[in-house]
Write an enzyme that holds these catalytic residues in place. Structure first.
Site, mmCIF file in Angstrom:
data_model
loop_
_atom_site.group_PDB
_atom_site.id
_atom_site.type_symbol
_atom_site.label_atom_id
_atom_site.label_comp_id
_atom_site.label_asym_id
_atom_site.label_seq_id
_atom_site.Cartn_x
_atom_site.Cartn_y
_atom_site.Cartn_z
ATOM 1 C CD GLU A 1 -5.977 -3.591 1.363
ATOM 2 O OE1 GLU A 1 -5.095 -2.962 1.965
ATOM 3 O OE2 GLU A 1 -6.222 -4.789 1.594
ATOM 4 C CG ASN B 1 -2.197 -0.831 0.908
ATOM 5 O OD1 ASN B 1 -3.040 -0.430 0.119
ATOM 6 N ND2 ASN B 1 -2.290 -2.007 1.509
ATOM 7 C CG HIS C 1 -9.514 -2.629 8.507
ATOM 8 N ND1 HIS C 1 -8.656 -3.272 9.378
ATOM 9 C CD2 HIS C 1 -10.643 -3.369 8.482
ATOM 10 C CE1 HIS C 1 -9.253 -4.345 9.848
ATOM 11 N NE2 HIS C 1 -10.466 -4.430 9.331
ATOM 12 C CG ASN D 1 -5.495 2.018 9.323
ATOM 13 O OD1 ASN D 1 -4.400 1.606 8.945
ATOM 14 N ND2 ASN D 1 -6.424 1.203 9.823
HETATM 15 C C1 GRF Z 1 -3.243 -4.471 3.999
HETATM 16 O O1 GRF Z 1 -4.180 -5.477 3.718
HETATM 17 C C2 GRF Z 1 -3.870 -3.379 4.820
HETATM 18 O O2 GRF Z 1 -5.205 -3.157 4.530
HETATM 19 C C3 GRF Z 1 -3.736 -3.917 6.220
HETATM 20 O O3 GRF Z 1 -2.492 -4.573 6.247
HETATM 21 C C4 GRF Z 1 -2.134 -4.983 4.931
HETATM 22 C C5 GRF Z 1 -0.820 -4.359 4.625
HETATM 23 O O4 GRF Z 1 -0.290 -4.790 3.397
HETATM 24 N N1 GRF Z 1 -3.872 -2.850 7.189
HETATM 25 P P1 GRF Z 1 0.926 -3.999 2.764
HETATM 26 O O5 GRF Z 1 2.049 -3.971 3.788
HETATM 27 O O6 GRF Z 1 0.466 -2.621 2.420
HETATM 28 O O7 GRF Z 1 1.312 -4.785 1.557
#
Ligand code: GRF
Length: 205
Positions: free
Chosen positions: A177, A17, A112, A110
């Site tokens: 995401e 992300n 989620h 954040n």
């Molecule tokens: C993602 O699924 C996010 O929504 C959650 O933790 C995961 C993190 O993945 N909070 P990354 O480190 O961004 O690949």
């Protein structure tokens, strides 16, 4: 265009992300720039990705601090030194103190992997499948002291397909995401997001 908002990203893991935010901010007309990435675990692979992208990346290990408050104070100091204006939690697996959360109220986001308020906490995909849901998704929200709560800025839905496992569903949600977080940060950085009570109002462009 007015100055871009200065964003700090906090990670604990692989940082996909975070990378989606870094990539979005490469566009000249994106209203935010990623000026700092902080990881709290040595195995946060995302720190290497940030460095490769030329973003200052700092490791601040929570284990090096005697208390949550001391760790959060170090985070706060580092963010302020970098003149960060907005904080994005991106897979940051550490509860923050109410004092830190309050200091960054309505300036900390954040992401989620569920349609909050459904399925806060861990194992969201396994829980959504076990509950027989047909739709899953992800949420970007402003952070409040209680985990996975706070005014919702944006959500994206994805279908749960027959035969989905937590892993296949997680992969589908993760793609959503990576689109949602840059879009939500853009809205906030443009100043179009207003918090009214426990809800968000979004002004037209
Ligand atoms: C993602 O699924 C996010 O929504 C959650 O933790 C995961 C993190 O993945 N909070 P990354 O480190 O961004 O690949």
């Amino acid at each position: 265009m007015s100055a871009r908002r200065r964003v700090g990203v906090l990670i604990s893991g692989r940082g996909s992300n975070m990378k989606s935010l870094i990539d979005a901010a490469k566009a000249k007309d994106y209203p935010a720039e990623i000026v700092l990435v902080i990881g709290n675990r040595a195995d946060a692979g995302g720190l290497a990705i940030a460095k490769d992208a030329g973003i200052p990346a700092r490791m601040i290990a929570h284990r090096d601090f005697p208390s949550r408050a001391a760790f959060d104070a170090a985070l706060d100091k580092t963010l302020k030194e970098a003149r960060v204006e907005l904080v994005c939690l991106a897979g940051f697996m550490r509860l923050l103190t109410p004092e830190f959360v309050e200091a960054w109220r309505d300036r900390m986001l954040n992401i989620h992997p569920s349609l909050l308020p459904e399925f806060p906490g861990l194992d969201t995909h396994a829980r959504a499948i076990a509950a027989g849901k047909r739709v899953a998704g992800c949420t970007v929200h402003f952070v409040r002291a209680e985990m996975d709560t706070g005014p919702v800025i944006a959500q994206a839905e994805v279908p749960i397909e027959p035969g989905d496992t937590p892993d296949t569903l997680a992969a589908r949600v993760l793609k959503a995401e990576h689109r949602l977080y840059p879009m939500a940060l853009k809205l906030v950085a443009e100043g179009r997001v207003r918090v009214a009570g426990d809800k968000v109002e979004i002004a037209d462009a």
